[in-house]
Design a protein around this motif. Sequence first.
Motif, mmCIF file in Angstrom:
data_model
loop_
_atom_site.group_PDB
_atom_site.id
_atom_site.type_symbol
_atom_site.label_atom_id
_atom_site.label_comp_id
_atom_site.label_asym_id
_atom_site.label_seq_id
_atom_site.Cartn_x
_atom_site.Cartn_y
_atom_site.Cartn_z
ATOM 1 N N VAL A 104 50.149 4.343 100.100
ATOM 2 C CA VAL A 104 50.078 5.629 99.396
ATOM 3 C C VAL A 104 50.680 6.730 100.267
ATOM 4 N N VAL A 105 50.335 6.732 101.546
ATOM 5 C CA VAL A 105 50.890 7.720 102.465
ATOM 6 C C VAL A 105 52.410 7.560 102.552
ATOM 7 N N GLU A 106 52.868 6.312 102.611
ATOM 8 C CA GLU A 106 54.306 6.061 102.670
ATOM 9 C C GLU A 106 55.008 6.604 101.422
ATOM 10 N N ARG A 107 54.414 6.396 100.263
ATOM 11 C CA ARG A 107 55.015 6.891 99.021
ATOM 12 C C ARG A 107 55.125 8.413 99.040
ATOM 13 N N LEU A 108 54.069 9.063 99.497
ATOM 14 C CA LEU A 108 54.060 10.520 99.567
ATOM 15 C C LEU A 108 55.104 11.024 100.559
ATOM 16 N N ALA A 109 55.134 10.419 101.742
ATOM 17 C CA ALA A 109 56.076 10.854 102.775
ATOM 18 C C ALA A 109 57.517 10.546 102.378
ATOM 19 N N SER A 110 57.747 9.411 101.751
ATOM 20 C CA SER A 110 59.104 9.040 101.340
ATOM 21 C C SER A 110 59.649 9.994 100.289
ATOM 22 N N ALA A 111 58.773 10.453 99.416
ATOM 23 C CA ALA A 111 59.204 11.350 98.350
ATOM 24 C C ALA A 111 59.705 12.683 98.886
ATOM 25 N N GLU A 128 32.911 21.976 97.453
ATOM 26 C CA GLU A 128 31.791 22.867 97.150
ATOM 27 C C GLU A 128 31.810 24.175 97.933
ATOM 28 N N ARG A 129 32.493 24.201 99.084
ATOM 29 C CA ARG A 129 32.449 25.403 99.919
ATOM 30 C C ARG A 129 33.809 26.046 100.183
ATOM 31 N N PHE A 130 34.899 25.335 99.908
ATOM 32 C CA PHE A 130 36.232 25.863 100.223
ATOM 33 C C PHE A 130 37.131 25.880 98.991
ATOM 34 N N GLY A 131 36.542 26.132 97.832
ATOM 35 C CA GLY A 131 37.271 26.017 96.577
ATOM 36 C C GLY A 131 38.436 26.972 96.407
ATOM 37 N N GLN A 132 38.461 28.085 97.122
ATOM 38 C CA GLN A 132 39.592 29.013 97.031
ATOM 39 C C GLN A 132 40.723 28.649 97.974
ATOM 40 N N GLN A 133 40.472 27.713 98.874
ATOM 41 C CA GLN A 133 41.469 27.394 99.898
ATOM 42 C C GLN A 133 41.888 25.929 99.923
ATOM 43 N N VAL A 134 41.029 25.041 99.449
ATOM 44 C CA VAL A 134 41.300 23.606 99.519
ATOM 45 C C VAL A 134 41.181 23.004 98.122
ATOM 46 N N GLU A 135 42.216 22.265 97.722
ATOM 47 C CA GLU A 135 42.201 21.543 96.451
ATOM 48 C C GLU A 135 42.313 20.050 96.736
ATOM 49 N N THR A 136 41.656 19.249 95.933
ATOM 50 C CA THR A 136 41.748 17.799 96.068
ATOM 51 C C THR A 136 42.333 17.214 94.794
ATOM 52 N N ALA A 137 43.164 16.198 94.966
ATOM 53 C CA ALA A 137 43.790 15.534 93.827
ATOM 54 C C ALA A 137 44.281 14.172 94.287
ATOM 55 N N MET A 138 44.573 13.298 93.341
ATOM 56 C CA MET A 138 45.185 12.024 93.667
ATOM 57 C C MET A 138 46.666 12.243 93.975
ATOM 58 N N THR A 139 47.244 11.336 94.749
ATOM 59 C CA THR A 139 48.636 11.477 95.160
ATOM 60 C C THR A 139 49.572 11.580 93.972
ATOM 61 N N GLU A 140 49.330 10.810 92.927
ATOM 62 C CA GLU A 140 50.193 10.860 91.747
ATOM 63 C C GLU A 140 50.238 12.268 91.160
ATOM 64 N N GLU A 141 49.091 12.928 91.126
ATOM 65 C CA GLU A 141 49.034 14.309 90.627
ATOM 66 C C GLU A 141 49.788 15.255 91.547
ATOM 67 N N VAL A 142 49.649 15.047 92.855
ATOM 68 C CA VAL A 142 50.354 15.878 93.829
ATOM 69 C C VAL A 142 51.862 15.744 93.657
ATOM 70 N N LEU A 143 52.349 14.505 93.531
ATOM 71 C CA LEU A 143 53.790 14.296 93.393
ATOM 72 C C LEU A 143 54.327 14.883 92.085
ATOM 73 N N ARG A 144 53.577 14.801 91.017
ATOM 74 C CA ARG A 144 54.009 15.387 89.754
ATOM 75 C C ARG A 144 54.113 16.915 89.870
ATOM 76 N N ALA A 145 53.205 17.485 90.642
ATOM 77 C CA ALA A 145 53.175 18.941 90.791
ATOM 78 C C ALA A 145 54.227 19.470 91.766
ATOM 79 N N TRP A 146 54.762 18.553 92.609
ATOM 80 C CA TRP A 146 55.692 18.967 93.666
ATOM 81 C C TRP A 146 57.116 18.612 93.235
ATOM 82 N N GLN A 147 57.678 19.439 92.389
ATOM 83 C CA GLN A 147 59.035 19.208 91.863
ATOM 84 C C GLN A 147 60.036 20.143 92.550
#
Length: 201
Positions: A42-49, A182-201
């Motif tokens: 998964v890390v390789e896919r993200l970094a390769s992209a 729960e404590r860093f909602g304005q600064q930290v977002e969590t998502a699956m890698t597939e969602e991250v890659l779709r959002a990073w165009q």
Amino acid sequence: MEEGHLEFGPLGKGCVHLCVDMQRLFAEGPWEAPWVKRVLPVVERLASARADRTIFTRFIPVERPGEGVGSWKRYYERWGDVTLERLAPGMTELLPPLARLVPPAEVLDKTVYSPWLQGDLHGRLQARGCDTLVISGAETDVCVLGAVMGAVDRGYRVVLPTDALCSSRDATHDALLTLYRERFGQQVETAMTEEVLRAWQ
């Protein structure tokens, strides 16, 4: 914050992928985190992209047992087997599927958990016009924690692809993700890698 939802929208041109300590050092030996091999594809896919927008950090231990300042001296008395004079050659290198991405990906070496204290990471990011960091790697509750908190303090938007993070402790991995949500909602977002890659165009 819902899993798989980037609350603050798409990732723009100012986004950089910071991949933390995906090294042989954490895939085998005394510090082996079994999750490293599981998340590597998964890390390789993200970094390769986005290899040209990726910075890999490497944790570099001291040369010999007992070296280090303050509590690091005690740390390396406890972990003498992971000092450079005792490690097998190549143990501090990136895992091969990631090493092949350098260049265009960059490498930043550090001797402490945080990547912000050595090597001018902030300056390198500002030179790229970076305002957002996608942070992956090992371990969620140690060096990734150091990377996240430093990024938050410097005002970066932080995105954590949860399936590209790993730890040797399930309980503390889960606890950290709960803390961010729960404590860093304005600064930290969590998502699956597939969602991250779709959002990073």
